[in-house]
Design a protein around this motif. Structure first.
Motif, short mmCIF file in Angstrom:
data_model
loop_
_atom_site.label_atom_id
_atom_site.label_comp_id
_atom_site.label_asym_id
_atom_site.label_seq_id
_atom_site.Cartn_x
_atom_site.Cartn_y
_atom_site.Cartn_z
N GLU A 43 16.57 -4.22 -1.01
CA GLU A 43 15.20 -4.65 -1.19
C GLU A 43 14.47 -4.86 0.14
O GLU A 43 13.29 -4.53 0.28
CB GLU A 43 15.15 -5.94 -2.01
CG GLU A 43 13.73 -6.39 -2.33
CD GLU A 43 13.67 -7.57 -3.27
OE1 GLU A 43 12.55 -7.98 -3.64
OE2 GLU A 43 14.75 -8.10 -3.66
N LYS A 44 15.16 -5.38 1.14
CA LYS A 44 14.52 -5.65 2.43
C LYS A 44 13.97 -4.38 3.06
O LYS A 44 12.89 -4.37 3.66
CB LYS A 44 15.51 -6.32 3.38
CG LYS A 44 14.86 -6.75 4.72
CD LYS A 44 15.84 -7.44 5.63
CE LYS A 44 15.16 -7.96 6.89
NZ LYS A 44 14.42 -6.91 7.64
N LEU A 63 6.85 -0.92 3.07
CA LEU A 63 5.68 -0.81 2.20
C LEU A 63 4.39 -1.33 2.83
O LEU A 63 3.34 -0.68 2.72
CB LEU A 63 5.96 -1.48 0.86
CG LEU A 63 6.93 -0.71 -0.04
CD1 LEU A 63 7.35 -1.55 -1.23
CD2 LEU A 63 6.30 0.59 -0.52
N PRO A 64 4.40 -2.49 3.51
CA PRO A 64 3.15 -2.94 4.16
C PRO A 64 2.67 -1.98 5.23
O PRO A 64 1.46 -1.81 5.43
CB PRO A 64 3.53 -4.30 4.76
CG PRO A 64 4.71 -4.75 3.97
CD PRO A 64 5.47 -3.51 3.64
N LYS A 65 3.59 -1.33 5.91
CA LYS A 65 3.23 -0.36 6.95
C LYS A 65 2.53 0.85 6.33
O LYS A 65 1.55 1.36 6.88
CB LYS A 65 4.48 0.08 7.72
CG LYS A 65 5.18 -1.05 8.46
CD LYS A 65 6.46 -0.55 9.13
CE LYS A 65 7.19 -1.69 9.83
NZ LYS A 65 8.46 -1.22 10.44
N VAL A 66 3.03 1.29 5.20
CA VAL A 66 2.41 2.42 4.51
C VAL A 66 1.04 2.02 3.97
O VAL A 66 0.07 2.77 4.08
CB VAL A 66 3.32 2.92 3.37
CG1 VAL A 66 2.61 3.99 2.55
CG2 VAL A 66 4.63 3.47 3.93
N GLN A 106 6.58 -5.16 -6.58
CA GLN A 106 6.46 -6.53 -6.09
C GLN A 106 5.94 -6.58 -4.65
O GLN A 106 5.33 -7.58 -4.25
CB GLN A 106 7.81 -7.24 -6.17
CG GLN A 106 8.28 -7.52 -7.59
CD GLN A 106 9.72 -8.04 -7.63
OE1 GLN A 106 10.43 -8.03 -6.63
NE2 GLN A 106 10.15 -8.48 -8.80
N HIS A 107 6.18 -5.51 -3.90
CA HIS A 107 5.88 -5.55 -2.47
C HIS A 107 4.70 -4.67 -2.05
O HIS A 107 4.43 -4.55 -0.84
CB HIS A 107 7.12 -5.17 -1.66
CG HIS A 107 8.24 -6.17 -1.77
ND1 HIS A 107 8.18 -7.43 -1.22
CD2 HIS A 107 9.44 -6.10 -2.42
CE1 HIS A 107 9.30 -8.09 -1.50
NE2 HIS A 107 10.08 -7.31 -2.23
N THR A 108 4.02 -4.04 -3.00
CA THR A 108 2.83 -3.27 -2.65
C THR A 108 1.82 -3.29 -3.79
O THR A 108 2.20 -3.43 -4.97
CB THR A 108 3.17 -1.81 -2.30
OG1 THR A 108 1.97 -1.14 -1.86
CG2 THR A 108 3.72 -1.07 -3.51
N LYS A 109 0.56 -3.17 -3.42
CA LYS A 109 -0.50 -3.07 -4.41
C LYS A 109 -0.85 -1.62 -4.71
O LYS A 109 -1.65 -1.34 -5.60
CB LYS A 109 -1.74 -3.81 -3.92
CG LYS A 109 -1.54 -5.32 -3.73
CD LYS A 109 -2.80 -5.98 -3.18
CE LYS A 109 -2.58 -7.47 -2.95
NZ LYS A 109 -3.80 -8.10 -2.36
#
Length: 426
Positions: free
Chosen positions: A113-114, A120-123, A166-169
Motif C-alpha cells: 500500500e505504501k 499517487l499524489p505525484k501523478v 483511498q489515496h487519489t481523487k
C-alpha cells in the motif's frame, strides 16, 4: 454531423480514440505528435518505482500472413525505462499544452500500500485526468509479483484498487489480463474495490514462431527467448468476447469499459462501442502504420454514424449487448442454408472441397461437356454452418438465406431432445 466527444468515467475527450499504454506513449515527443494527429487521449506508458526497468534487445516479433501482413504482434518490452521524475515532468507539460485531450497515467507497483500511496499524489500533481492500474502485463513483471500476477488473483485486484481509491481523487481504471479462465472474476473484483472503469484486454501470453536453424523462438535475445504479450488484429475476437462478458454480467452492469485489442479501423471501434465500450485504445495499428491512422478512424466513424442517424456515441453504445446470450438460449428452430450466385462464382471449388472433406457433403459438383464445373447447394442436406461462405474468395458470392420453418422460438432448455430440459409444471 455526429458528435464523437466522450465523457468516460469523468474523463472528457474530443473523440473515443486513445493510444494505449505502450511504446507510442512513452514520452512527450510521441504524445505531442499523437495529439497533433488528432488522437483524443493517451494512456501514458506504465510508470513504476525508480530505478526504472531495464529492457532487453530484441523485443518484438510478429505472426505474419501470406503476404507479410502482420496478423499478430508480440513484445517482451517492460514498463517505462525512463526515470519517474522525467515522466512526471513531461506529463505535466503535455497536459498544460493540451488541456482538451485525455491523459491517463498507467501505473504498476508492488502489492504494498505504501508504494501506491507514495506515487499517487505525484501523478495527481501532474494534472493528469486519471490512472490506469496495469494488472495485465504477462511478461517480465509477473516474475516480480506485478502485472498479470496481480490481475490473475481477484483478491489482489480488489485490494490494490481499494488502496488507490483511498489515496487519489482521480478516476481509477483497472486494466485486466486476458490470461485467465473467466474475465468476469477480476472485473467483479475491480468493481467491488471501487474502480471507476475497467480496460481490456491486455496482451496474451504467446510465442509467435521459431528460428528452426537455431532452435530459438522470436524475439531472440542471444540464444534464448521467452513468452511475450500478443496483440494486434488477431486478438480482436478474444477482446470482443471479454468486453461483452463484462458488459452483460449483472454484477458489473453499468461499469464503464475501455475497449482494447486489435483495433485498427473505425469499424473495429464501432464494434467495441456497440458491445459496451465507452472509448477504445489502440497500439499495434499505430505502431505499424503511424499516428495518422486516427484521421480515417474519426472520419469513418463519423460518416457511419451520420448514415445510421446516430448523433452521439451514446446512441449505439452497448446496443449489441442484449443480443449476446448463452448458447442454450439460441433458437433451435432458426435455419439458414447456403446459396451460391452462379454469376459471381469463379469455379475455384473451395466451397465444394471444404464441405465434401470436412463438413456435411452439401454441395454438388457437376461438369459440363466442356469440362467446366458448376457448384450448387443440396438444400436438403445443408445445415447452414457457414463454412462454404467463409472459404469462398469472392465476397457476396455465397450467402446464408434464412428459411421459414413454420416453427416458433425454442431454445435448448425447452427442446424435447434435451434430456435435462426445463419442463414447466402443468
Amino acid at each position: 454531423m455526429a458528435d464523437l466527444s466522450i465523457n468516460f468515467c469523468g474523463i472528457k475527450a474530443p473523440n473515443p480514440f486513445w493510444l494505449a499504454s505502450a511504446p507510442p506513449t512513452d514520452k512527450a515527443y510521441n504524445v505531442v505528435r499523437a495529439f497533433e494527429a488528432g488522437w483524443g487521449g493517451v494512456v501514458w506508458k506504465t510508470l513504476g518505482e525508480d530505478p526504472p526497468a531495464v529492457n532487453v534487445s530484441s523485443r518484438y516479433s510478429a505472426h505474419h500472413g501470406k503476404n507479410r501482413e502482420v496478423l499478430g504482434f508480440n513484445n517482451i518490452e517492460l514498463i517505462t525505462d525512463r526515470d519517474l521524475e522525467l515522466n512526471l515532468q513531461e506529463i505535466t507539460e503535455v497536459k498544460k499544452a493540451w488541456p482538451d485531450r485525455a491523459i491517463v497515467v498507467s501505473l504498476m507497483l508492488p502489492c504494498e500500500e505504501k508504494a501506491w500511496a507514495d506515487i499517487l499524489p505525484k501523478v495527481e500533481a501532474t494534472g493528469a485526468d486519471g490512472i490506469e492500474l496495469n494488472f495485465g502485463c504477462p511478461h517480465g513483471m509477473p516474475e516480480r509479483g506485478m502485472g498479470s500476477a496481480v490481475g490473475q488473483v481477484p483478491d489482489y485486484v480488489e485490494m490494490v484498487t481499494r488502496w488507490c481509491k483511498q489515496h487519489t481523487k482521480l478516476p481509477v481504471i483497472v486494466k485486466l489480463t486476458p490470461n485467465i479462465t473467466d474475465i468476469r472474476a477480476p472485473a467483479r473484483a475491480a468493481h467491488k474495490g471501487g474502480a471507476d472503469a475497467v480496460s481490456l484486454i491486455n496482451t496474451i501470453n504467446s510465442i509467435t514462431h521459431l528460428d528452426l536453424d537455431r532452435m530459438v523462438a522470436f524475439p531472440a535475445v542471444g540464444n534464448a527467448s521467452t513468452h511475450g504479450g500478443y496483440c494486434g488484429s488477431a486478438v480482436k475476437p478474444i477482446a470482443l468476447n471479454m468486453v461483452a462478458e463484462i458488459a452483460r454480467d449483472p454484477q458489473t452492469k453499468g461499469l464503464p469499459i475501455s475497449g482494447i485489442g486489435g483495433i485498427g479501423s473505425w469499424r473495429d471501434a464501432a464494434e467495441f462501442i456497440a458491445l459496451g465500450a465507452g472509448c477504445v485504445q489502440v497500439c499495434t495499428a499505430a505502431m505499424l502504420h503511424g499516428f495518422r491512422i486516427v484521421e480515417e478512424m474519426k472520419d469513418g466513424l463519423s460518416r457511419w454514424m451520420d448514415e445510421k442517424g446516430y448523433k452521439s456515441l451514446d446512441d449505439f453504445m452497448g446496443k449489441a449487448v442484449p443480443n449476446v446470450t448463452d448458447w442454450k438460449y439460441l433458437d433451435m428452430n432458426y435455419k439458414v442454408i447456403a446459396q451460391i450466385s452462379q454469376d459471381d462464382c469463379i469455379k475455384c471449388g473451395r466451397c465444394y472441397v471444404a464441405c465434401e472433406d470436412t463438413s456435411h457433403q452439401s454441395i454438388f459438383r457437376t461438369v459440363d461437356a466442356a469440362g467446366s464445373p458448376t457448384y450448387t447447394v443440396n438444400k436438403d442436406e445443408c445445415v447452414g454452418c457457414n463454412l462454404c461462405e467463409i472459404t469462398c474468395p469472392v465476397q457476396g458470392c455465397i450467402t446464408m438465406v434464412p428459411q421459414d420453418t413454420g416453427k416458433p422460438y425454442m431454445n435448448w432448455t425447452q427442446d424435447p431432445r434435451n434430456p435435462r430440459r426445463e419442463v414447466k409444471a402443468a
